[in-house]
Design an enzyme around this catalytic site. Structure first.
Site, PDB file in Angstrom:
ATOM      1  N   ASP A 149     -64.393 -75.223 -47.086  1.00 27.34           N
ATOM      2  CA  ASP A 149     -65.114 -76.059 -48.047  1.00 27.34           C
ATOM      3  C   ASP A 149     -64.353 -77.330 -48.417  1.00 27.34           C
ATOM      4  O   ASP A 149     -64.955 -78.380 -48.658  1.00 27.34           O
ATOM      5  CB  ASP A 149     -65.474 -75.263 -49.305  1.00 27.34           C
ATOM      6  CG  ASP A 149     -64.280 -74.526 -49.909  1.00 27.34           C
ATOM      7  OD1 ASP A 149     -63.145 -74.721 -49.425  1.00 27.34           O
ATOM      8  OD2 ASP A 149     -64.491 -73.752 -50.860  1.00 27.34           O
ATOM      9  N   CYS A 173     -49.642 -67.367 -58.577  1.00 27.67           N
ATOM     10  CA  CYS A 173     -50.870 -67.887 -57.973  1.00 27.67           C
ATOM     11  C   CYS A 173     -51.614 -66.741 -57.297  1.00 27.67           C
ATOM     12  O   CYS A 173     -51.023 -65.694 -56.969  1.00 27.67           O
ATOM     13  CB  CYS A 173     -50.522 -68.983 -56.964  1.00 27.67           C
ATOM     14  SG  CYS A 173     -51.950 -69.709 -56.135  1.00 27.67           S
TER      15      CYS A 173
END
EC number: 2.7.1.60
Length: 733
Positions: free
Chosen positions: A528, A590
């Site tokens: 994307d 993360c």
């Protein structure tokens, strides 16, 4: 050594033992001044070159001074003299002269059989020469092509350039013009003007006062006289005659000694001579009217004149080398490169404007200009001719720029709008859209994304089939399917290698095959972030930008890199995982498992995490805010709190912006893009912090990098569509 290399060496050795037959064709006094220095150079290298001289055009006409005599005075053997001028001095006579030259030239060229024909400039005689030589398979070297002057000469000059195989140009601009005209750059030499070789070394002769006195009278001093030379403009004869008459009136009124040369043989010259005689110029005490001045003496007269006036190319070219003030009249030299010594009078209704120009220019001195040469043109041209390989194919090649192919090849293309099916596979929603060539979303469909792979594929196919059915009624021709998805993607095979945690079960999944098999359409798949970058390249800020980076700021942090107009995927398809650039060794964890990534600070999920923490500590809400018990705290609440003055929320956003800015600084230092595009829902919130960090932390050479916020509403869908549209309309993806 290969056989081909051996043959090439043998040809080179053979060339060394043979002299290059060079035919120089001269048509008039002006082109001889440019060709003579080359002819002397060729003659001085008799062991390399065999010079052949052809004389034609106005050289052989008494009214124009029988200037072929100066060729004999220079001790050149003339191998052919062709009377090619049909008298009449109008447009028809020019055409008939070209035709007569074409009738006479074949016999001469066949007899001389030159290896190379030298043709100069933009005269109609030269066009006949180039046409005959090209049709007889003789290599042509064109001198002074690529220049612009604003009359029919432009068309003739460019026509000769298209017929010529090799080019010796005077200026860098002329070289660029020829390249833009699809001429082979390797066949162009930037040599300079050959006449400059002579004039730069010879204009300071000790006997210049004797030359001035012999042409203008014993009482005439340096810089006290004017040189006038005006030719007809064949595309606007009446106006050029009017300007000529006004020039004569202004010169008579100005009352300075003037050397005036007769115009050339172009259409309109007869009328100009009539005007000159009607005004009694030949009998006027201030004027000396002549048909020809030898070039070496003409150099002295121009270099020591108080002013030169008219529309001769000598005024805008050679005179600049001496700093002689020039008044250029009319449009004949429009477009020529000139020095500061040239004052243009484009048009005039009375002689007053020209008279005023004479007052401004006469007696001035300007810095010497070398726009058209440095005195070494002949040396370069001779060396260039020696490098010509006569064994190369004679058929010249044109270097055409890439041109978008026509896509309207049948009636369907004409009647229908070419479009793509774009699929955006998000973590929450599945979206499908019909996108046309101009980037307009014609129709969009959206459903919640199912949890299992089979359900997702089934829903995707159902939505695509519905879109294809609707496309028929919307007059859209579907060319293919583009899929944008999160995670690491192999676009070559259409496989999702590893998806994000937001989309479960997408690991080593072939997306392309089931869609292509069911819809019978080509399918493209990419990450994307890459899709959003492709959207910017085709429809957004990145259009026409060679090197740029797109940063997606949404639920996660992603992006894409365009380098030299190409999208970078990397060796294992994980290039541009920009969200996982580490900006702190001990930062928050993360989702990739590491610590201190940009995504851990600046993503929507990171801001949501910090918003929940503040809310749990009762530090989020300020006056004017409320959170419903059933409402989940998210990044929007943090943004609102900061907007309303919550210092804790402001600090978190400052840290997030700084982290993103530091990551972008690292990108600038690694790949040095000229543009950074911020995309996604958080882009406008990060624009100023990112710019501030770049100004504080980036190297000086990178601080000027542009930062812009994307204006595209659906970058993922548009990027997915661009993969289809670029490829199927013959562009490289």
């Amino acid at each position: 050594m290969t056989q081909q290399a051996q043959e090439k060496m043998e040809r080179s050795e053979k060339r060394l033992n043979e002299r290059l037959r060079v035919c120089v064709a001269t048509c008039n006094r002006a082109d001889y001044s440019k060709l003579a220095p080359i002819m002397f150079g060729i003659k001085s290298h008799a062991e390399i070159f065999d010079l052949e001289v052809v004389v034609l055009g106005s050289h052989l006409i008494d009214d124009y001074g029988n200037t072929f005599r100066m060729i004999k005075q220079d001790e050149f053997d003339i191998h052919a003299k062709l009377h090619t001028i049909v008298r009449g001095e109008d447009e028809a006579a020019m055409v008939e002269s070209v035709g007569l030259a074409l009738v006479k030239l074949p016999d001469v060229l066949q007899r001389l059989a030159p290896d190379i024909l030298l043709v100069h400039g933009d005269r109609f005689d030269a066009l006949a020469l180039a046409t005959a030589a090209a049709l007889m398979n003789i290599r042509i070297l064109h001198l002074e092509g690529g220049e612009v002057s604003g009359t029919i000469d432009d068309s003739i000059r460019h026509a000769i350039s298209k017929l010529a195989h090799y080019h010796a140009v005077c200026t860098r601009s002329a070289e660029r013009h020829l390249i833009s005209m699809c001429e082979d750059h390797s066949h162009i030499i930037l040599a300079g003007c050959p006449s400059y070789d002579k004039l730069l070394s010879a204009h300071q002769r000790d006997d210049y006062t004797d030359i001035i006195n012999s042409w203008l009278g014993d009482d005439v001093k340096e810089q006290s006289y004017i040189v006038a030379l005006q030719h007809p403009v064949t595309t606007d004869i009446q106006n050029s005659i009017k300007i000529y008459e006004l020039m004569l009136d202004a010169l008579i009124s100005f009352n300075k000694r003037t050397l005036i040369l007769f115009p050339n043989i172009d259409a309109g010259s007869k009328e100009m001579v009539r005007v000159m005689r009607r005004k009694g110029i030949e009998q006027h005490p201030n004027f000396r009217a002549v048909k020809h001045v030898p070039f070496d003496q003409f150099i002295q007269l121009v270099s020591h004149a108080g002013c030169m006036i008219g529309n001769s190319s000598c005024g805008v070219r050679e005179a600049g080398a001496f700093g002689t003030p020039v008044i250029n009249l009319g449009t004949r030299q429009t477009g020529r490169e000139t020095g500061e010594n040239v004052l243009h009078v484009r048009d005039a209704d009375t002689h007053n404007k020209i008279y005023h120009a004479l007052e401004l220019q006469f007696g001035k001195r300007y810095p010497c200009s070398k726009i058209y040469g440095d005195g070494n043109a002949v040396q370069r041209i001779l060396k260039f001719m020696q490098s010509i390989d006569l064994s190369e194919p004679l058929q010249k090649k044109f270097c055409f720029p890439p041109v978008k192919e026509c896509i309207s090849q049948d009636i369907d293309h004409i009647l229908e709008t070419q479009s793509a099916l774009a699929v955006d596979l998000g973590g929450t929603n599945l979206r499908v859209a019909i996108v046309c060539m101009k980037g307009k979303v014609v129709k969009k469909y959206m459903q919640l994304n199912p949890k299992t792979f089979e359900e997702r594929i089934e829903l995707m196919l159902t939505m695509c089939k519905q879109a294809m059915a609707d496309a028929v009624h919307l007059n859209c021709r579907i060319l293919g399917v583009g899929v944008s998805t999160g995670g690491r993607v192999n676009p070559q095979d259409g496989i999702v290698l590893h998806s994000t945690k937001l989309i479960n079960e997408w690991s080593s999944v072939d997306i392309r095959t089931p869609i292509s098999s069911a819809l019978h359409l080509p399918v493209w798949v990419d990450n994307d972030g890459n899709c959003a970058t492709l959207a910017e390249r085709k429809f957004g800020h990145g259009k026409g930008v060679e090197n740029f980076v797109t940063i997606i700021t949404g639920t996660g942090i992603g992006g894409g890199i365009i380098q030299h107009n190409e999208l970078i995927h990397g060796s294992t398809f994980c290039a541009a995982e920009l969200g996982h650039i580490v900006v702190s060794l001990e930062g928050p964890e993360c989702m990739c498992g590491s610590h201190g990534c940009i995504e851990a600070y600046s993503s929507g999920l990171a801001l949501q995490r910090e918003a929940k923490r503040l809310h749990d500590e009762d530090l989020l809400l300020v006056e004017g805010m409320s959170v419903n018990n059933k409402e989940q705290v998210n990044a929007t609440h943090l943004l609102n709190a900061a907007r309303l003055g919550n210092s804790k929320a402001e600090s978190i956003l400052h840290t997030a912006g700084t982290a993103l800015g530091l990551g972008i600084v690292n990108i600038l230092h690694m790949i040095n893009p000229s543009l950074v595009i911020l995309s996604g829902v958080l882009a406008e919130h990060y624009e100023n912090p990112v710019r501030q960090v770049i100004s504080q932390r980036a190297l000086l050479s990178a601080q000027g990098t542009k930062v812009m916020v994307s204006e595209l509403e659906d970058p993922a869908l548009l990027g997915a569509a661009s993969m289809v549209l670029d490829y199927t309309t013959r562009r490289t993806y």
